[in-house]
Design a protein around this motif. Structure first.
Motif: not given
Length: 466
Positions: A294, A296-302, A305
């Motif tokens: 991703g 961003t960190m949030e996009e990467d984690e999503q 998942d």
């Protein structure tokens, strides 16, 4: 060498030549010494100056690297159905007569064979891969090893009965002095540019995917892996050490390899270990199921998942895990497999990951595991023979060494092989890049095509494509 080391070396060499003359039998002489730090990439440049073929291996996670120059001895199987057994027999026959001085017993020192295999020995070879036989291993004349924070130089020389001590000593000393010269080779104005990029029959590749999905709808075949090729044309001949250094610098947590045959060099940065053996300890890893990183960190984690929960990727991953487990149980004891995968992240991609650990049974060696594992469902499909038959008949390219085992083994009973992914065959001012996808019954050709573009990016990026 300091004086004491020099005396040790000359004494060992003299004894080895005396043994050859006494027994009237050619033998491999191997001598390992600890040395001051040497730049591995300059070592490879000096090898080119001496017109010696080059080999390279780097395990980023373990701070372990080897650079090889020359071919002191070559192992190659001519009977492809039994190629693993042939190479292993040649290897042990070579070691049984070798004269080895190695007080360190560190991985990658002593007699080391680096090499690999073709993906499918039954697939007719094309001109593209004419310099790479179905199996080939080299014991380099000179191996520079960086391991456990130290540097080692191993000299390997196959000594024939008609050779003299003075002649062998002079050549070894001359080459050693040149190879360990840390002075940088001047390359004024070297900047590699891609002048043209050609995708080889992408629309026909998508049609092959449709054909594969039709087969799976009407047979017991569950998965077929299909690969495609991209051809690059550069403004000048590629500098191999420069590409290898960029791969090591930009592709952390991968195995970077290079294997030169004639004027061609097969190299890459693969995340997938096939098998590692250290004495009787065995480690294999399943790396199947792919997603991008991703922004961003949030996009990467999503994305991670989603990858972990995605039924298609989990099913693809489980195929590989079960195959590795079954192979390990045939050749090993104490097989340990985690209950579920983790997500491992690399610079541009993330994958589902499961390690498998075991203990090697007596009378089995690293080639036993390789023969059982290759090709994994992540590279061939399942069931194995049916998937391979479809690939052999319908895939548009000769994979050569792409997707096949590549690695090393040494006289300390250590060795490691990876699957040759994220790779390129460099041919002077041209290169072929390869990437593949696991096709299942509901695969969408355009989506699989985009996945191959993601997988091509690590290699394209070090060759000059943003």
């Amino acid at each position: 060498m300091i004086e004491v080391k020099e005396k040790q070396f000359t004494a060992e060499l003299e004894a080895a030549i005396q043994s050859v003359h006494t027994d009237q039998k050619n033998k491999l002489f191997s001598y390992t010494e600890k040395i001051n730090p040497v730049n591995l990439y300059r070592f490879l440049e000096k090898a080119a100056d001496l017109k010696l073929p080059r080999t390279f291996w780097s395990s980023a996670n373990e701070d372990f690297q080897m650079a090889g120059a020359g071919h002191a001895f070559e192992l190659s199987a001519k009977d492809s159905p039994s190629r693993y057994e042939q190479v292993e027999q040649e290897w042990h026959a070579l070691l049984s007569d070798a004269v080895i001085y190695n007080p360190y017993h560190v991985s990658g020192t002593g007699v080391v064979a680096l090499g690999g295999f073709s993906f499918d020995p039954l697939k007719p070879q094309t001109k593209l891969w004419e310099n790479f036989p179905c199996s080939h291993f080299s014991i380099p004349n000179y191996i520079l090893t960086h391991a456990e924070g130290n540097y080692y130089l191993t000299l390997n020389r196959f000594i024939c009965t008609d050779e003299t001590y003075a002649g062998v000593l002079e050549q070894l000393q001359d080459h050693r002095q040149t190879l360990l010269n840390n002075a940088e080779n001047k390359r004024d104005g070297y900047v590699l540019h891609i002048q043209r990029k050609t995708e080889i029959d992408p629309e026909q590749w998508k049609e092959t995917i449709k054909k594969a999905t039709d087969v799976m709808k009407n047979t017991a075949v569950d998965k077929i892996v299909l690969a495609r090729e991209v051809r690059l044309h550069f403004n000048q001949s590629a500098n191999i050490p420069d590409i290898l250094k960029r791969l090591v610098d930009t592709q952390p947590n991968t195995y970077v390899f290079g294997y030169e045959m004639g004027e061609d060099c097969f190299l890459g940065a693969t995340p997938e270990r096939l098998v590692k053996v250290k004495d009787d300890e065995v480690l294999s890893t399943c790396l199947a199921g792919t997603a991008p990183r991703g922004e961003t960190m949030e996009e990467d984690e999503q994305i991670a998942d989603n990858l972990f929960r995605d039924p298609k990727n989990r099913e693809e991953h489980d195929y590989v895990v079960q195959m590795i487990r079954n192979t390990m149980e045939a050749y090993c004891t104490d097989v340990n497999v985690p209950f579920e995968p983790a997500v491992h992240q690399y610079k541009t991609l993330q994958h589902l990951y499961t390690p498998v650990r075991a203990k090697l049974k007596k009378n089995h060696r690293i080639f036993s595991i390789i023969s059982g594992l290759h090709p994994t469902p992540a590279l061939g499909g399942t069931p194995r023979q049916e998937a391979l038959a479809f690939i052999r008949e319908n895939e548009l390219l000769d994979r050569g060494w792409y997707g096949a085992p590549i690695g090393w083994m040494d006289s300390n009973n250590h060795g490691e092989f990876a699957v040759a992914l994220r790779s390129a065959l460099i041919q002077k001012d041209e290169a072929s890049l390869f990437a593949g996808c696991g096709i299942v019954e509901d695969s969408i050709p355009e989506s699989e095509y985009e996945e191959t573009n993601i997988k091509l990016m690590p290699m394209l990026s070090v060759l000059g494509v943003d």
